[in-house]
Write a protein that holds these residues in place. Sequence first.
Motif, short mmCIF file in Angstrom:
data_model
loop_
_atom_site.label_atom_id
_atom_site.label_comp_id
_atom_site.label_asym_id
_atom_site.label_seq_id
_atom_site.Cartn_x
_atom_site.Cartn_y
_atom_site.Cartn_z
N TYR A 174 0.84 -1.19 0.00
CA TYR A 174 0.00 0.00 0.00
C TYR A 174 0.88 1.24 0.00
O TYR A 174 1.86 1.33 0.75
CB TYR A 174 -0.91 0.03 1.23
CG TYR A 174 -2.06 -0.95 1.18
CD1 TYR A 174 -3.28 -0.59 0.63
CD2 TYR A 174 -1.91 -2.24 1.67
CE1 TYR A 174 -4.34 -1.48 0.59
CE2 TYR A 174 -2.96 -3.16 1.64
CZ TYR A 174 -4.18 -2.77 1.09
OH TYR A 174 -5.21 -3.66 1.04
N SER A 175 0.51 2.18 -0.83
CA SER A 175 1.22 3.45 -0.81
C SER A 175 0.87 4.20 0.46
O SER A 175 -0.31 4.30 0.82
CB SER A 175 0.84 4.30 -2.03
OG SER A 175 1.32 5.62 -1.89
N PRO A 216 -3.24 1.87 9.00
CA PRO A 216 -2.75 2.67 10.13
C PRO A 216 -2.32 4.08 9.75
O PRO A 216 -2.37 4.98 10.58
CB PRO A 216 -1.55 1.85 10.64
CG PRO A 216 -1.14 1.01 9.48
CD PRO A 216 -2.39 0.69 8.75
N PHE A 217 -1.92 4.29 8.48
CA PHE A 217 -1.48 5.63 8.13
C PHE A 217 -2.63 6.60 7.88
O PHE A 217 -2.42 7.74 7.50
CB PHE A 217 -0.54 5.63 6.92
CG PHE A 217 -0.74 4.50 5.94
CD1 PHE A 217 0.09 3.40 5.98
CD2 PHE A 217 -1.76 4.54 5.01
CE1 PHE A 217 -0.08 2.35 5.08
CE2 PHE A 217 -1.93 3.50 4.11
CZ PHE A 217 -1.08 2.39 4.15
N ILE A 218 -3.90 6.17 8.13
CA ILE A 218 -5.02 7.09 8.04
C ILE A 218 -4.86 8.23 9.04
O ILE A 218 -5.29 9.36 8.81
CB ILE A 218 -6.37 6.36 8.26
CG1 ILE A 218 -7.56 7.31 8.06
CG2 ILE A 218 -6.43 5.77 9.67
CD1 ILE A 218 -7.70 7.86 6.68
#
Length: 220
Positions: free
Chosen positions: A11-12, A93-95
Motif C-alpha cells: 500500500y502506498s 494505520p497511516f489514516i
Amino acid sequence: TSLVGDGVRRYSPDLAAEPNQFINFAQLIPTVVTDTGSYIVPIEDPTKESDYTQPAEGADKALIKYNITMSEVDLNFLAATVQISRKFMTNVPFITGWLPNLLKRDYYKAENSKFYTETIAVATASALITGSPIERIIQDVGNLMAASYMPDAICVGPALYAEILLSTGTETGTAGTFSSPMGTVIGPNGILQVSGINIYPCEWVAADKYLIFQSSYFLK
C-alpha cells in the motif's frame, strides 16, 4: 507451483487526495487572539461635528466631536467530527497521518465559502459595467483610493484570472495578439499584480466577480 489465495500486497503511504484551494482568505487578513467568546471592535462614525478652521484672533476654536461605536462580535466556530472504525485504523494505520490534512483542507474550504458569502453581502458593489476586467479593477482600485482606502489584495475567480492573462488587443501590434494588460506584471512568486497589488485566483470567488479590499479592515 501454484498460488492459492492472494499474493503479497503493498500500500502506498501517500493518499491521492483532493487538492487544497490555492489561497485561503485567512492568509490575507490579520488574526486576533481572544480568551473570551466576544470581541469588541471600536468603529468610528464617518460623520463628525465641525473641523479644523483658522479662527480670528480671540475667537473660539472649532470643537470637533468624534463618534465611536463599540461593535460587539459574538465569536463562533466552524466545527465538525469524523468517525473511523477501529478495524479501518488497524488495516490502514497511516489514516491518522492523512486525517489532519484532510480536515484542515475542508475547514479552510468552509471558512473561505463563509467569508465570501458574508463579505459580498455587505460589500459595495461595483457600478462599472463597461471595459475589460482589468480596466474595471483598476478603476475600482482608484475609487477605493479616492475614499482614502489603500487596497492591498484582489481576489478573482480562476476563470476571470485567466481572462485577464489572455488579454488581446492592438497595443503591441496586430489585433488578436496577446498583450500584457495595462498596469500589470507577474511578480517573482508567479502572482499577477496590478499597480503593485496582488491578484489572487480564488476558487471560492464566483466566476465573474472580484473582491478588492484593504486587509487591515478584516479580522479573523
